[in-house]
Design a protein around this motif. Structure first.
Motif, PDB file in Angstrom:
ATOM      1  N   SER A  30       0.937  -1.052  -0.061  1.00  0.00           N
ATOM      2  CA  SER A  30      -0.095   0.099   0.084  1.00  0.00           C
ATOM      3  C   SER A  30       0.768   1.138  -0.084  1.00  0.00           C
ATOM      4  O   SER A  30       1.496   1.656   0.896  1.00  0.00           O
ATOM      5  CB  SER A  30      -0.749  -0.071   1.290  1.00  0.00           C
ATOM      6  OG  SER A  30      -1.739   1.288   1.224  1.00  0.00           O
ATOM      7  N   SER A  31       0.910   2.067  -1.066  1.00  0.00           N
ATOM      8  CA  SER A  31       1.791   3.096  -1.250  1.00  0.00           C
ATOM      9  C   SER A  31       1.143   4.122  -2.298  1.00  0.00           C
ATOM     10  O   SER A  31       1.090   3.527  -3.442  1.00  0.00           O
ATOM     11  CB  SER A  31       3.139   2.713  -1.573  1.00  0.00           C
ATOM     12  OG  SER A  31       4.215   3.864  -1.570  1.00  0.00           O
ATOM     13  N   HIS A  32       0.819   5.348  -2.009  1.00  0.00           N
ATOM     14  CA  HIS A  32       0.108   6.168  -3.049  1.00  0.00           C
ATOM     15  C   HIS A  32       0.920   7.370  -3.439  1.00  0.00           C
ATOM     16  O   HIS A  32       0.755   7.988  -4.228  1.00  0.00           O
ATOM     17  CB  HIS A  32      -1.051   6.982  -2.274  1.00  0.00           C
ATOM     18  CG  HIS A  32      -2.172   5.931  -1.886  1.00  0.00           C
ATOM     19  ND1 HIS A  32      -2.793   5.204  -2.639  1.00  0.00           N
ATOM     20  CD2 HIS A  32      -2.079   5.368  -0.606  1.00  0.00           C
ATOM     21  CE1 HIS A  32      -3.395   4.413  -1.960  1.00  0.00           C
ATOM     22  NE2 HIS A  32      -3.423   4.600  -0.948  1.00  0.00           N
ATOM     23  N   ASN A  33       2.337   7.537  -2.810  1.00  0.00           N
ATOM     24  CA  ASN A  33       3.172   8.477  -3.045  1.00  0.00           C
ATOM     25  C   ASN A  33       4.529   8.246  -2.919  1.00  0.00           C
ATOM     26  O   ASN A  33       5.011   7.115  -2.370  1.00  0.00           O
ATOM     27  CB  ASN A  33       2.721   9.741  -2.633  1.00  0.00           C
ATOM     28  CG  ASN A  33       2.636   9.861  -1.069  1.00  0.00           C
ATOM     29  OD1 ASN A  33       3.251   9.316  -0.411  1.00  0.00           O
ATOM     30  ND2 ASN A  33       1.449  10.298  -0.663  1.00  0.00           N
ATOM     31  N   GLU A  34       5.366   9.345  -2.890  1.00  0.00           N
ATOM     32  CA  GLU A  34       6.804   8.801  -2.645  1.00  0.00           C
ATOM     33  C   GLU A  34       7.324   9.709  -1.290  1.00  0.00           C
ATOM     34  O   GLU A  34       8.496   9.556  -0.834  1.00  0.00           O
ATOM     35  CB  GLU A  34       7.991   9.797  -3.644  1.00  0.00           C
ATOM     36  CG  GLU A  34       7.375   9.550  -5.198  1.00  0.00           C
ATOM     37  CD  GLU A  34       7.586   8.060  -5.704  1.00  0.00           C
ATOM     38  OE1 GLU A  34       8.404   7.290  -4.997  1.00  0.00           O
ATOM     39  OE2 GLU A  34       6.982   7.726  -6.844  1.00  0.00           O
ATOM     40  N   MET A 222       6.473   8.461 -11.639  1.00  0.00           N
ATOM     41  CA  MET A 222       6.492   9.116 -10.452  1.00  0.00           C
ATOM     42  C   MET A 222       5.115   9.216  -9.889  1.00  0.00           C
ATOM     43  O   MET A 222       4.290   9.842 -10.640  1.00  0.00           O
ATOM     44  CB  MET A 222       7.205  10.112 -10.700  1.00  0.00           C
ATOM     45  CG  MET A 222       7.664  11.324  -9.735  1.00  0.00           C
ATOM     46  SD  MET A 222       8.792  10.566  -8.366  1.00  0.00           S
ATOM     47  CE  MET A 222      10.284  10.114  -9.317  1.00  0.00           C
ATOM     48  N   ARG A 223       5.101   8.909  -8.666  1.00  0.00           N
ATOM     49  CA  ARG A 223       3.513   8.941  -8.196  1.00  0.00           C
ATOM     50  C   ARG A 223       3.405  10.125  -6.994  1.00  0.00           C
ATOM     51  O   ARG A 223       4.040  10.449  -6.189  1.00  0.00           O
ATOM     52  CB  ARG A 223       3.344   7.542  -7.317  1.00  0.00           C
ATOM     53  CG  ARG A 223       3.553   6.303  -7.923  1.00  0.00           C
ATOM     54  CD  ARG A 223       3.833   5.186  -7.271  1.00  0.00           C
ATOM     55  NE  ARG A 223       4.968   5.573  -6.315  1.00  0.00           N
ATOM     56  CZ  ARG A 223       5.261   4.913  -5.099  1.00  0.00           C
ATOM     57  NH1 ARG A 223       4.390   3.788  -4.673  1.00  0.00           N
ATOM     58  NH2 ARG A 223       6.301   5.446  -4.496  1.00  0.00           N
ATOM     59  N   ILE A 228      -0.379  10.657 -11.699  1.00  0.00           N
ATOM     60  CA  ILE A 228       0.764   9.777 -11.816  1.00  0.00           C
ATOM     61  C   ILE A 228       1.586  10.366 -13.155  1.00  0.00           C
ATOM     62  O   ILE A 228       0.992  10.411 -14.214  1.00  0.00           O
ATOM     63  CB  ILE A 228       0.480   8.336 -12.101  1.00  0.00           C
ATOM     64  CG1 ILE A 228      -0.371   7.755 -11.229  1.00  0.00           C
ATOM     65  CG2 ILE A 228       1.671   7.522 -12.449  1.00  0.00           C
ATOM     66  CD1 ILE A 228       0.060   7.050 -10.097  1.00  0.00           C
ATOM     67  N   PHE A 229       2.809  10.626 -12.864  1.00  0.00           N
ATOM     68  CA  PHE A 229       3.723  11.192 -14.112  1.00  0.00           C
ATOM     69  C   PHE A 229       4.633  10.125 -14.658  1.00  0.00           C
ATOM     70  O   PHE A 229       5.033   9.517 -13.948  1.00  0.00           O
ATOM     71  CB  PHE A 229       4.454  12.483 -13.204  1.00  0.00           C
ATOM     72  CG  PHE A 229       3.490  13.407 -12.671  1.00  0.00           C
ATOM     73  CD1 PHE A 229       2.940  14.407 -13.469  1.00  0.00           C
ATOM     74  CD2 PHE A 229       3.301  13.362 -11.303  1.00  0.00           C
ATOM     75  CE1 PHE A 229       2.033  15.280 -12.757  1.00  0.00           C
ATOM     76  CE2 PHE A 229       2.409  14.401 -10.703  1.00  0.00           C
ATOM     77  CZ  PHE A 229       1.685  15.110 -11.557  1.00  0.00           C
ATOM     78  N   VAL A 230       4.749  10.451 -15.913  1.00  0.00           N
ATOM     79  CA  VAL A 230       5.409   9.332 -16.829  1.00  0.00           C
ATOM     80  C   VAL A 230       6.116   9.772 -17.823  1.00  0.00           C
ATOM     81  O   VAL A 230       5.815  11.081 -18.280  1.00  0.00           O
ATOM     82  CB  VAL A 230       4.480   8.041 -17.132  1.00  0.00           C
ATOM     83  CG1 VAL A 230       3.369   8.699 -18.022  1.00  0.00           C
ATOM     84  CG2 VAL A 230       5.241   6.954 -17.735  1.00  0.00           C
ATOM     85  N   GLN A 231       7.319   9.511 -18.127  1.00  0.00           N
ATOM     86  CA  GLN A 231       7.872  10.037 -19.540  1.00  0.00           C
ATOM     87  C   GLN A 231       7.892   8.908 -20.527  1.00  0.00           C
ATOM     88  O   GLN A 231       8.273   7.745 -20.152  1.00  0.00           O
ATOM     89  CB  GLN A 231       9.443  10.541 -19.361  1.00  0.00           C
ATOM     90  CG  GLN A 231      10.280   9.487 -18.680  1.00  0.00           C
ATOM     91  CD  GLN A 231      11.689  10.227 -18.392  1.00  0.00           C
ATOM     92  OE1 GLN A 231      11.877  10.998 -18.919  1.00  0.00           O
ATOM     93  NE2 GLN A 231      12.628   9.258 -18.090  1.00  0.00           N
TER      94      GLN A 231
END
Ligand code: NVA
Length: 385
Positions: A30-34, A222-223, A228-231
């Motif tokens: 369970s993890s929603h961010n950094e 990256m959360r 959610i950010f992605v390249q």
């Protein structure tokens, strides 16, 4: 009634292993961010780390200074003295995490130098050093990502024991379609030497991987809660991003970011979100969508130049691993002990740096964020945009 002869130890089969039906109330994943408070983490390992052969996709992702090294030693273990020093650092990192109250888990030891063949290619493996590249946790789901390098085709095997354990205890476990990695996945005419050509092609959205089939590395994501950010990178294609978008559905917004970067591979040394509305950016790789974050009121902090000495071999990455940090919560940041400029930046931002040696471990291509995958952080799904 047992059919086993007396004295013969019965091996339990899967039917007897307890699997929580329908998942658990409290998933172990369970993890929603950094940045939420970290409870459990997987830390990669040095053992078995094998030099990749100089294939098309390795050539496109690595500094040409190292090509002769890959050509000469591909398929052999990385230099043992160096691995020994890196291993000392990683074990120390694990001890520090434990002392900070985090449960540390490790992948299994795998011999990555063993050659394997599929109907489409033959390769040796790479390593289980960077769980961030392969494992992606979004909420209570853990993804075994469909990475693009042939040498990483079987990397998941090092993590299967852990993944099965998490699944049995109630986590959602997903393996997206595995790429075939036949020659069609790689643009054979991709320019390998000229940086200008690469800049132009990156601006046009063209990379060494084609759109033959979906592929992505977890480290290109990256959360930040619902965002959610992605390249699009050398290892993550648009089909892979679209696969993730459809899979996650309307609960999440997937934003595709782009940077002035001739060689994008893994977003976490380019754009590292380390807090609710706090991002560290790479001055050499400006983000084309930065106004979106400014408009949302985020703090944008530019990373200072790294201090890694020139004589340290960096076989798989740039020096920007200095900004590849790991948050234990909103305040505590794990950072390389010699990276004084970025340590000072964190102090100015009101954070508490935990200084850990990581110099030799950097040589394998990752910093604290890459070397880990946070399995569980205490927190809920929120929106920060
Ligand atoms: N490939 C990028 C990211 C590494 C984590 C770099 O070398 O900077």
């Amino acid at each position: 009634k047992s059919t086993f002869a007396p004295g013969v130890k019965k091996v339990p089969d899967f039917a007897e292993t307890k699997v929580v039906p329908g998942g658990n109330q409290k998933s172990p994943v369970s993890s929603h961010n950094e940045w939420d408070p970290l409870e459990e983490i997987i830390v990669g390992r040095v053992e078995g780390a094998t030099i990749p052969s100089l294939t098309h996709e390795v050539k496109a992702n690595t500094n040409h200074k190292n090509w002769s090294f890959f050509e000469k030693y591909g398929g052999q273990l990385f230099p043992s003295q160096h691995l020994h020093k890196a291993s000392g650092e990683i074990e120390e990192f694990c001890r520090i995490l434990s002392n900070e109250g985090v449960i540390v888990r490790r992948p299994e030891i795998v011999d990555f130098s063993r050659e394997y063949s599929t109907p489409d290619f033959t390769s040796t493996g790479l390593y289980a050093a960077m769980p961030r590249d392969i494992l992606l946790v979004i909420g209570e789901e853990i993804f075994e990502c469909p990475m693009a390098w042939r040498s990483r085709f079987f990397e998941y095997r090092a993590y299967r024991k852990l993944l099965k354990e998490y699944f049995r205890a109630g986590a959602k476990w997903t393996s997206p379609p595995k790429p075939q990695m036949s020659d069609e996945l790689y643009d054979q005419s991709y320019p390998m030497t000229c940086v200008e050509d690469r800049h132009r092609l990156a601006a046009e959205g063209k990379f060494v991987t084609t759109e033959f089939e979906p592929c992505f590395d977890a480290a290109d994501f990256m959360r930040a809660g619902r965002d959610i950010f992605v390249q699009r990178s050398q290892v993550t294609n648009m089909m892979g991003i679209e696969w993730m978008r459809r899979h996650l559905g309307p609960e999440y917004n997937i934003h595709v970011l782009s940077f002035s970067d001739p060689n994008p591979m893994h977003i976490d040394a380019t754009f590292n979100i380390i807090g609710p509305g706090l991002v560290i950016t790479n001055p050499e790789r400006p983000c084309h969508q930065l106004s979106m974050f400014r408009n949302a009121g985020w703090t944008i902090a530019e990373a200072p130049l790294p201090t890694i000495p020139d004589d340290l071999p960096l076989w798989m990455s740039s020096k920007w691993l200095s900004m590849n940090v790991l948050m234990l919560d909103q305040k505590r940041v794990v950072v390389e002990k010699n990276e004084t400029p970025i340590i000072k930046l964190f102090e100015r931002l009101g954070l508490t740096p935990i200084k850990v040696p990581m110099k030799y471990a950097f040589s394998l291509g990752g910093g604290f964020h890459c070397w880990t995958c946070d399995v569980r952080r205490r927190g809920t799904l929120e929106s920060y945009m």
